[in-house]
Design an enzyme around this catalytic site. Sequence first.
Site, mmCIF file in Angstrom:
data_model
loop_
_atom_site.group_PDB
_atom_site.id
_atom_site.type_symbol
_atom_site.label_atom_id
_atom_site.label_comp_id
_atom_site.label_asym_id
_atom_site.label_seq_id
_atom_site.Cartn_x
_atom_site.Cartn_y
_atom_site.Cartn_z
ATOM 1 C CB SER A 165 -0.962 -0.045 1.187
ATOM 2 O OG SER A 165 -1.980 0.914 1.049
ATOM 3 C CG ASP A 265 -7.033 -2.683 -3.642
ATOM 4 O OD1 ASP A 265 -7.661 -1.700 -3.201
ATOM 5 O OD2 ASP A 265 -5.791 -2.803 -3.554
ATOM 6 C CG HIS A 297 -5.987 -1.891 0.024
ATOM 7 N ND1 HIS A 297 -5.100 -1.787 -1.021
ATOM 8 C CD2 HIS A 297 -5.415 -1.226 1.060
ATOM 9 C CE1 HIS A 297 -4.058 -1.078 -0.649
ATOM 10 N NE2 HIS A 297 -4.215 -0.738 0.618
#
Length: 323
Positions: A165, A265, A297
Amino acid sequence: MASSGSGERKLVKEIPGNLLIYDDGTVERLRDTDVVPPSIDAGGVSTKDVVYLPELNLSARLYLPSAAGGNRKLPLVIYFHGGGFCVASPFCAKYHRYVSRLAAESQTVVVSFDYRLAPENPIPAAYEDSQAALRWAFSHRAGNGPEPWLNLHANFDRAFLWGDSAGGNIVHNLAMAAGSPDFGLKGGLLGMALVQPFFWGSEPIGSEVQFPDKMVKAVASHVWPYVSPSHPDNDDPQINPVAANGPGLVGLGCRRVLVCVGEADVLKDRGWLYYETLRKCGWAGVAEIDETQGKGHGFHLYELESEKARALIKRLATFFNTC
């Protein structure tokens, strides 16, 4: 919102699920504030903490798998955690378990670096810290650095960056910096792995247009301007690596790239666009992509024992060992 009555602080800003900011400057983080201590030989991996940037009191957690007997050299993986640039650390349970599992599965030496968080330390603080971290790690290349585990066991000819991320965003920007001759990274990086990297843009692409969770899209659009107030545009090349006004990807400072995305995601198509651009831009390396079906995610952090999380860790382990 908190009352604005006499003597009571007032909530002035919120990133849902991450943090609250009050009018007296107080920042309240809503997740990943716990600390798990390092351990000796837990699950086949020993861990310890070291300070890598004493002037900022920044530390890292080292992971040494059981395969590192004697003076055996293992691939080196340098990791940066996620959390939207504003929450989490290498020492919270979620990231500690995840990185431990990867070190055990891949039998690599892993260094998980802490970095300064926004809003107290906005971008470029995280990028500056990651560069200091990489230089600190490579100070062990000749076997005479301050940390014995890296001197004895890390193979700097097989050095990788890895991030999830926001950590994936940090890794991309770090690899771009490392690709410059001015950075002075002797020997260079073999590869990097970006897991659900946080890239964004001012105009929605692909499935972002119809993504069902409007709150998730709103948060994704809001994070960068908040953590990077000096460059708030979501088309800044640091958050949108393929932006028209950016330097492009041809100067990326590694030879192999693995991009991992989740089918559900909101960031998925940004990962695919990064991969496709990398393959076509003239960069002299090899890019791969892996998509986990049906998952959103950060699923691997919250479902670490699931079949698909294990498969993702095995994919990363294979990348670090076969490049």
